[in-house]
Design a protein around this motif. Structure first.
Motif, PDB file in Angstrom:
ATOM      1  N   PHE A   1       0.841  -1.193   0.000  1.00  8.10           N
ATOM      2  CA  PHE A   1       0.000   0.000   0.000  1.00  8.10           C
ATOM      3  C   PHE A   1       0.880   1.249   0.000  1.00  8.10           C
ATOM      4  O   PHE A   1       1.968   1.252   0.573  1.00  8.10           O
ATOM      5  CB  PHE A   1      -0.930   0.000   1.214  1.00  8.10           C
ATOM      6  CG  PHE A   1      -2.005  -1.038   1.133  1.00  8.10           C
ATOM      7  CD1 PHE A   1      -3.162  -0.811   0.404  1.00  8.10           C
ATOM      8  CD2 PHE A   1      -1.857  -2.271   1.765  1.00  8.10           C
ATOM      9  CE1 PHE A   1      -4.160  -1.778   0.317  1.00  8.10           C
ATOM     10  CE2 PHE A   1      -2.843  -3.248   1.677  1.00  8.10           C
ATOM     11  CZ  PHE A   1      -3.997  -2.992   0.947  1.00  8.10           C
ATOM     12  N   GLN A   2       0.369   2.288  -0.637  1.00  9.93           N
ATOM     13  CA  GLN A   2       1.111   3.542  -0.746  1.00  9.93           C
ATOM     14  C   GLN A   2       0.216   4.716  -0.378  1.00  9.93           C
ATOM     15  O   GLN A   2      -1.010   4.638  -0.461  1.00  9.93           O
ATOM     16  CB  GLN A   2       1.637   3.745  -2.164  1.00  9.93           C
ATOM     17  CG  GLN A   2       2.705   2.757  -2.584  1.00  9.93           C
ATOM     18  CD  GLN A   2       3.316   3.113  -3.932  1.00  9.93           C
ATOM     19  OE1 GLN A   2       2.992   4.136  -4.527  1.00  9.93           O
ATOM     20  NE2 GLN A   2       4.226   2.275  -4.409  1.00  9.93           N
ATOM     21  N   ASN A   3       0.863   5.816   0.004  1.00 11.57           N
ATOM     22  CA  ASN A   3       0.144   7.059   0.206  1.00 11.57           C
ATOM     23  C   ASN A   3      -0.267   7.643  -1.135  1.00 11.57           C
ATOM     24  O   ASN A   3       0.254   7.259  -2.189  1.00 11.57           O
ATOM     25  CB  ASN A   3       1.026   8.048   0.972  1.00 11.57           C
ATOM     26  CG  ASN A   3       1.236   7.620   2.407  1.00 11.57           C
ATOM     27  OD1 ASN A   3       0.283   7.457   3.157  1.00 11.57           O
ATOM     28  ND2 ASN A   3       2.491   7.415   2.795  1.00 11.57           N
TER      29      ASN A   3
ATOM     30  N   SER B   1      -0.520  -3.758   4.878  1.00 10.47           N
ATOM     31  CA  SER B   1      -1.887  -3.390   5.238  1.00 10.47           C
ATOM     32  C   SER B   1      -2.027  -1.873   5.122  1.00 10.47           C
ATOM     33  O   SER B   1      -1.041  -1.132   5.122  1.00 10.47           O
ATOM     34  CB  SER B   1      -2.227  -3.861   6.660  1.00 10.47           C
ATOM     35  OG  SER B   1      -1.400  -3.215   7.618  1.00 10.47           O
ATOM     36  N   LEU B   2      -3.268  -1.425   5.012  1.00 14.28           N
ATOM     37  CA  LEU B   2      -3.542  -0.008   4.788  1.00 14.28           C
ATOM     38  C   LEU B   2      -3.667   0.732   6.122  1.00 14.28           C
ATOM     39  O   LEU B   2      -3.831   0.121   7.184  1.00 14.28           O
ATOM     40  CB  LEU B   2      -4.831   0.130   3.971  1.00 14.28           C
ATOM     41  CG  LEU B   2      -5.217   1.520   3.442  1.00 14.28           C
ATOM     42  CD1 LEU B   2      -4.132   2.090   2.527  1.00 14.28           C
ATOM     43  CD2 LEU B   2      -6.559   1.460   2.722  1.00 14.28           C
ATOM     44  N   TRP B   3      -3.599   2.043   6.083  1.00 16.88           N
ATOM     45  CA  TRP B   3      -3.797   2.929   7.218  1.00 16.88           C
ATOM     46  C   TRP B   3      -4.908   3.904   6.844  1.00 16.88           C
ATOM     47  O   TRP B   3      -5.168   4.161   5.664  1.00 16.88           O
ATOM     48  CB  TRP B   3      -2.494   3.677   7.551  1.00 16.88           C
ATOM     49  CG  TRP B   3      -1.820   4.216   6.306  1.00 16.88           C
ATOM     50  CD1 TRP B   3      -1.927   5.465   5.769  1.00 16.88           C
ATOM     51  CD2 TRP B   3      -0.938   3.480   5.432  1.00 16.88           C
ATOM     52  NE1 TRP B   3      -1.183   5.567   4.610  1.00 16.88           N
ATOM     53  CE2 TRP B   3      -0.564   4.367   4.378  1.00 16.88           C
ATOM     54  CE3 TRP B   3      -0.438   2.177   5.429  1.00 16.88           C
ATOM     55  CZ2 TRP B   3       0.291   3.978   3.340  1.00 16.88           C
ATOM     56  CZ3 TRP B   3       0.404   1.797   4.396  1.00 16.88           C
ATOM     57  CH2 TRP B   3       0.774   2.692   3.365  1.00 16.88           C
ATOM     58  N   ALA B   4      -5.578   4.478   7.844  1.00 18.53           N
ATOM     59  CA  ALA B   4      -6.726   5.338   7.546  1.00 18.53           C
ATOM     60  C   ALA B   4      -7.008   6.267   8.706  1.00 18.53           C
ATOM     61  O   ALA B   4      -6.594   6.031   9.845  1.00 18.53           O
ATOM     62  CB  ALA B   4      -7.968   4.493   7.244  1.00 18.53           C
ATOM     63  N   SER B   5      -7.738   7.323   8.398  1.00 17.92           N
ATOM     64  CA  SER B   5      -8.408   8.143   9.404  1.00 17.92           C
ATOM     65  C   SER B   5      -9.895   7.786   9.344  1.00 17.92           C
ATOM     66  O   SER B   5     -10.323   7.004   8.492  1.00 17.92           O
ATOM     67  CB  SER B   5      -8.188   9.629   9.117  1.00 17.92           C
ATOM     68  OG  SER B   5      -8.599   9.965   7.789  1.00 17.92           O
TER      69      SER B   5
END
Length: 343
Positions: free
Chosen positions: A26-28, A213-217
Motif C-alpha cells: 500500500f502507498q500514500n 496493510s492499509l492505514w486510515a483516518s
C-alpha cells in the motif's frame, strides 16, 4: 435485531483491486520517501541511547478512574479519553472504541519497549459491551494484540483498514465481526455512519510486512454531530478533501505527539496539526497520540505546550480532557492544563 448496513469490502487478503495497492504494498496518495533499513536502525539507536530525561513524566499523570456504572449512566454523545489514541465514545446508547491499547507496553513483547505513564482509567473486563472498535492501522501503539483478544467476545464489530482485518481474523476474532475498508468506503451501524478516509502514514509489525496493510483516518457521523479521528498521519492535502466532503466537524481528534523533524512525512508537527484541523473545518480540536507512551525525543509535555500556544495564537478552541475525564461532544469544555502539574 441490530440494524447494520455495511458498504465495506470483503476482499481476499491480498486486496488486489485497491487503488492504494502497488506491487503488493500500500502507498500514500503521494508516495513518501522510503525510510530504508539503515536509517531505521540509526533512528532506533538514537531513540534508545540519546533520550532526554523529560520524555517521561516526573510525577503521576492525573487520572480519573471509571466504572461501568458511570459509563452506562453517562449521557449520549460523551467521550472518555483512555490514553494515547484510545477514546471511548458513547453514541446512541452504545459504546465505540478507537485504537484500543490497554497493555503496559506498546511493543511486540511486554518485557521491553515503551511503557505506559499511567494505567487505563478502566479495564477491558469492566467496560460495558462494546458496539464497535475503529482501527486506524497496525502499529503496536494502535493495534494491541492482547486488547483485541480481550475485546473479541464483548464487541459486535471491528472496522479496520484493508489488511488489518485479516490480522484480526488470524488472531481469532470471528470473521463475521470484521469489516475491512479502503479509503472513502463507509459503513452504517444503527444509524451511525463511519467513513474510512485517507491518511499519510505507513504500516508494519515486523521485518517483512512493511505496508502490507492499509492505514486510515475515520469520519463519524451521528445526525448533526460529526467527529474526526486522525489516526497517525503526516500533513497532506487530504485534510482539505475530507473537510470539503464531510466538514465542518464538531470535534477533531488529532495526532499531536511522537513527532520528530526526521519523520515529517508520517507524523505531524503541532503547527501542522493545527492547520489540518483548520482544513477539516473543525470547531474544537482535541490533541491525542500523547500523554501515555514515550515514543519520540521531545519532552512528554511538549505536544500539549505547543498546541496550546498555537491554538491561543490562532483563536482555535482546544479541549484537553485528562485521562478518564468525560468530554461532552455537543458542548465541549476547554479543560485544565493538567500536564503542567507533572513537569
Amino acid at each position: 435485531m441490530t440494524a447494520c448496513v455495511l458498504h465495506a469490502t470483503s476482499r481476499t487478503p491480498a486486496h488486489p483491486d485497491s487503488p492504494q495497492l502497488h506491487e503488493g504494498k500500500f502507498q500514500n496518495a503521494v508516495p513518501t520517501p522510503p525510510t530504508g533499513f539503515l536509517k531505521t536502525v540509526r533512528l532506533a539507536w538514537n531513540v534508545l541511547t540519546n533520550k532526554p530525561r523529560d520524555t517521561v513524566p516526573a510525577g503521576a499523570i492525573p487520572l480519573q478512574t471509571l466504572t461501568r456504572a458511570e459509563l452506562v449512566a453517562a449521557p449520549d454523545r460523551s467521550l472518555f479519553r483512555l490514553g494515547h489514541s484510545t477514546v471511548l465514545l458513547k453514541l446512541r446508547g452504545e459504546f465505540w472504541l478507537t485504537d484500543p491499547v490497554f497493555s503496559d507496553r506498546a511493543s511486540p513483547v511486554q518485557w521491553a519497549g515503551p511503557k505506559r505513564f499511567h494505567q487505563p482509567p478502566i479495564s477491558i473486563a469492566d467496560l460495558p459491551p462494546i458496539k464497535g472498535v475503529l482501527l486506524s492501522h497496525n502499529h503496536y501503539d494502535h493495534l494491541d494484540h492482547a486488547a483485541i483478544l480481550a475485546l473479541a467476545d464483548k464487541t459486535d464489530y471491528f472496522l479496520a483498514p484493508l489488511g488489518v482485518g485479516d490480522t484480526l481474523i488470524e488472531w481469532g476474532v470471528p470473521a463475521d465481526k470484521v469489516q475491512q475498508f479502503d479509503w472513502w468506503q463507509a459503513a452504517t451501524v444503527d444509524g451511525l455512519r463511519f467513513v474510512a478516509t485517507p491518511a499519510q502514514h505507513f504500516s508494519g509489525r515486523g521485518l517483512f510486512d512493511a505496508n502490507k496493510s492499509l492505514w486510515a483516518s475515520w469520519v463519524i457521523v451521528d445526525d448533526d454531530l460529526r467527529v474526526f479521528f486522525s489516526g497517525d498521519t503526516g500533513y497532506f492535502d487530504g485534510f482539505k478533501a475530507i473537510g470539503e466532503r464531510f466538514g465542518p466537524f464538531d470535534v477533531t481528534l488529532m495526532e499531536t505527539g511522537a513527532y520528530d523533524k526526521q519523520w515529517p512525512h508520517v507524523h505531524m508537527q503541532p503547527e501542522q496539526t493545527l492547520q489540518a484541523h483548520l482544513d477539516l473545518k473543525g470547531k474544537w480540536l482535541m490533541p491525542v497520540h500523547n500523554g501515555t507512551f514515550d515514543l519520540a525525543m521531545h519532552a512528554w509535555h511538549e505536544p500539549f505546550d505547543r498546541i496550546s500556544a498555537l491554538a491561543a495564537e490562532k483563536g482555535v478552541r482546544l479541549t484537553t480532557p485528562s485521562m478518564g475525564q468525560r468530554l461532552d461532544l455537543q458542548r465541549p469544555q476547554a479543560g485544565d492544563a493538567w500536564w503542567l502539574a507533572t513537569q
